[in-house]
Design a protein around this motif. Structure first.
Motif, PDB file in Angstrom:
ATOM      1  N   LYS A  51       0.805  -1.204   0.000  1.00  0.00           N
ATOM      2  CA  LYS A  51       0.000   0.000   0.000  1.00  0.00           C
ATOM      3  C   LYS A  51       0.849   1.269   0.000  1.00  0.00           C
ATOM      4  N   HIS A  52       2.097   1.144   0.440  1.00  0.00           N
ATOM      5  CA  HIS A  52       2.953   2.324   0.519  1.00  0.00           C
ATOM      6  C   HIS A  52       3.417   2.815  -0.834  1.00  0.00           C
ATOM      7  N   SER A  78       1.726   6.003  -2.352  1.00  0.00           N
ATOM      8  CA  SER A  78       2.083   7.206  -1.589  1.00  0.00           C
ATOM      9  C   SER A  78       3.496   7.669  -1.931  1.00  0.00           C
ATOM     10  N   VAL A  79       4.424   6.715  -2.011  1.00  0.00           N
ATOM     11  CA  VAL A  79       5.811   7.050  -2.321  1.00  0.00           C
ATOM     12  C   VAL A  79       5.913   7.648  -3.719  1.00  0.00           C
ATOM     13  N   ARG A  90       4.550  11.179  -3.784  1.00  0.00           N
ATOM     14  CA  ARG A  90       5.389  12.139  -3.056  1.00  0.00           C
ATOM     15  C   ARG A  90       6.666  12.454  -3.832  1.00  0.00           C
ATOM     16  N   ALA A  94      10.748   9.061   2.853  1.00  0.00           N
ATOM     17  CA  ALA A  94      10.568   8.026   3.871  1.00  0.00           C
ATOM     18  C   ALA A  94      10.257   8.652   5.224  1.00  0.00           C
ATOM     19  N   TYR A 148       6.695   9.868   5.308  1.00  0.00           N
ATOM     20  CA  TYR A 148       5.746   8.760   5.395  1.00  0.00           C
ATOM     21  C   TYR A 148       5.658   8.242   6.828  1.00  0.00           C
ATOM     22  N   ASN A 178       2.240   8.527   9.235  1.00  0.00           N
ATOM     23  CA  ASN A 178       1.575   7.287   9.608  1.00  0.00           C
ATOM     24  C   ASN A 178       1.939   6.814  11.016  1.00  0.00           C
ATOM     25  N   ASN A 199      10.025  -4.214  -4.496  1.00  0.00           N
ATOM     26  CA  ASN A 199       9.534  -2.841  -4.529  1.00  0.00           C
ATOM     27  C   ASN A 199       9.801  -2.179  -5.876  1.00  0.00           C
ATOM     28  N   ALA A 208      10.532   3.363  -0.990  1.00  0.00           N
ATOM     29  CA  ALA A 208       9.576   2.270  -0.816  1.00  0.00           C
ATOM     30  C   ALA A 208      10.203   1.097  -0.072  1.00  0.00           C
ATOM     31  N   ILE A 257      10.449   1.947   3.676  1.00  0.00           N
ATOM     32  CA  ILE A 257       9.145   1.864   4.344  1.00  0.00           C
ATOM     33  C   ILE A 257       8.728   0.411   4.516  1.00  0.00           C
ATOM     34  N   ASP A 258       8.950  -0.406   3.499  1.00  0.00           N
ATOM     35  CA  ASP A 258       8.610  -1.822   3.555  1.00  0.00           C
ATOM     36  C   ASP A 258       9.387  -2.513   4.676  1.00  0.00           C
TER      37      ASP A 258
END
Length: 479
Positions: free
Chosen positions: A2-3, A6-7, A10, A126, A129, A133, A314, A431, A434-435
């Motif tokens: 899902k990220h 958004s990445v 941005r 990053a 994000y 969140n 990713n 990404a 974040i993952d």
């Protein structure tokens, strides 16, 4: 994942700001510990973005660490911004033409202006994000000077700046997009300075002691050593001082710079010791005095398959970017300036792209961790990879076949393809960070893999503890 959306959004939103940053650093073309303006552009920008910046780390005025967030995993992004000597080139030109606006004569023939900008952008995205969140994580951006022929990260690793990282993320501009899968060579670099005794070459040659003779004998000895070096080892040299321009004066000073490479750090250091012994023998044979000035060293990269798989997933989720007709036509024209041998060498490292060769390779190449890794050059990212779990990607910023450290690479550094590849790298790194922040088990396995691969010896910095970076200088170059 899902990220991803958004990445991507941005990075696209902030992209032009960092394209402008990369282009400005391309124009400055500063190199080897003198990246004062380039370093400060990065440091000031990320400071304005809310990161706490510590400048002048590890004894290098152009090195810095920027940090934001608290708690959770510590995620590092590696940035570079140094250029190469003698590679000044006009942007977009299809012939070798120096950039008329460049005062330094340097050029970004390895794309580090793009490298630093994308890593910087990824760190900011990053961080944003995580904050939006409510995810606990510590984000660091490392401003790393002097990767080319100097190994700034090795000094930073020796200072322990990467020791507490859960993961280090990096990338490199290239001619295709993929996980970075190549093996690299550890290296050691030092100057060998011979001091002789001056005399008139005709009237009193018996009273002289030729420093140039010593340097020549050293080179001959190293040439004989080549038969007895490990497979894939390399030794290169360049004269820094060849003894003057007068034939009737016995040369009192001669200096050669040597780079010794081998697939493993220990082998490189062992081979360097043998080169030193040859130099000492040459000094004895000629009655000269020898100074050995250790310059730099870096370790081989330890690949982390655990992290590479996450990065690959990713990158594939983000997908390749599109190119337009203008970009394709420019790539075709530029390829006409590249020799068949250079094109073949490119193919050796990116064999997967040969199934459908074209001017620009847009697709993500397959990730094959179990296939033999072709050996490339050296990078001080190797030392980071020994200190902390590390993964890297490549993205297509240049026409297929473009050689690294070439005028063709400099010519493409401000073109739209370079910018698209840079933004793909930023998306991929952000990404992946974040993952990984949500996968503590994967981070744990990555650390276990690092411990297995480096063995009980752990990380041993190849630069001796008494060797310091060059003396601090101000922006004018004064010590």
């Amino acid at each position: 994942m899902k990220h991803i959306a958004s990445v991507v959004d941005r990075v696209e939103t902030k992209g032009q700001e960092f394209i402008d940053l990369a282009d400005e650093i391309w124009s400055l073309a500063e190199m080897r510990y003198a990246e004062f303006r380039s370093s400060e552009l990065h440091a000031s920008a990320i400071e304005r973005a809310g990161f706490k910046v510590t400048r002048g780390v590890a004894g290098m005025p152009t090195a810095f660490v920027a940090e934001a967030g608290a708690g959770g995993p510590v995620i590092g992004f590696l940035g570079e911004y140094d250029a190469l000597a003698g590679l000044s080139q006009q942007s977009g030109a299809l012939t070798c033409v120096p950039n008329p606006d460049a005062a330094t004569g340097n050029g970004h023939g390895c794309g580090h202006h793009l490298l630093g900008a994308a890593s910087h952008l990824a760190a900011v995205v990053a961080r944003d994000y995580f904050a939006a969140n409510n995810i606990k994580a510590t984000v660091r951006f490392y401003g790393c000077p002097a990767e080319e022929a100097a190994a700034g990260k090795t000094f930073m690793a020796r200072a322990g700046l990467f020791d507490d990282l859960d993961v280090a993320l990096c990338w490199h501009p290239s001619v295709a997009s993929s996980v970075f899968m190549n093996a690299t060579l550890a290296n050691v670099q030092a100057s060998f300075r011979f001091h002789g005794k001056s005399a008139h070459a005709a009237l009193a040659p018996h009273l002289g002691r030729s420093a140039l003779d010593a340097a020549e004998l050293m080179n001959i000895g190293v040439n004989y050593l080549r038969e007895h070096m490990p497979d894939l080892a390399r030794v290169h040299f360049a004269y820094i001082n060849s003894g003057g321009a007068s034939t009737n004066v016995i040369p009192v000073l001669a200096e050669v710079l040597y780079t010794v490479r081998s697939p493993h750090s220990g082998d490189a250091l062992d081979l360097f010791e043998r080169v030193k012994q040859i130099a000492e023998g040459a000094a004895m044979m000629t009655g000269t005095r020898l100074d050995i000035i250790f310059d730099k060293a870096c370790s081989n990269v330890l690949h982390n398959d655990t992290l590479d798989r996450v990065l690959d997933a990713n990158m594939r989720a983000i997908g390749a970017f599109d190119v337009d007709a203008r970009e394709t036509e420019f790539a075709k024209q530029l390829q006409n300036t590249i020799s068949a041998d250079d094109l073949a060498n490119c193919s050796r490292h990116f064999a997967a792209a040969l199934r459908d060769p074209k001017p620009i390779i847009t697709e993500i190449l397959p990730y094959h961790p179990d296939v033999a890794r072709p050996v490339t050059g050296s990078t001080d990212v190797g030392d980071v990879s020994w200190a902390a779990p590390t993964t890297q990607c490549l993205t297509a910023c240049y026409a297929w076949g473009t050689g690294f450290h070439s005028w063709q690479m400099v010519a493409q550094g401000k073109q739209s393809l370079a910018h698209k590849g840079m933004l793909l790298a930023a998306k991929t790194l952000a990404a992946t960070a974040i993952d990984l922040a949500g996968k503590p088990d994967v981070l744990h396995e990555a650390k276990q893999e690092l411990h297995r691969k480096r063995g009980s010896r752990g990380y041993q910095c190849p630069i001796p503890p008494d060797v310091m970076p060059p003396p601090r200088r101000d922006a004018s170059g004064k010590a």
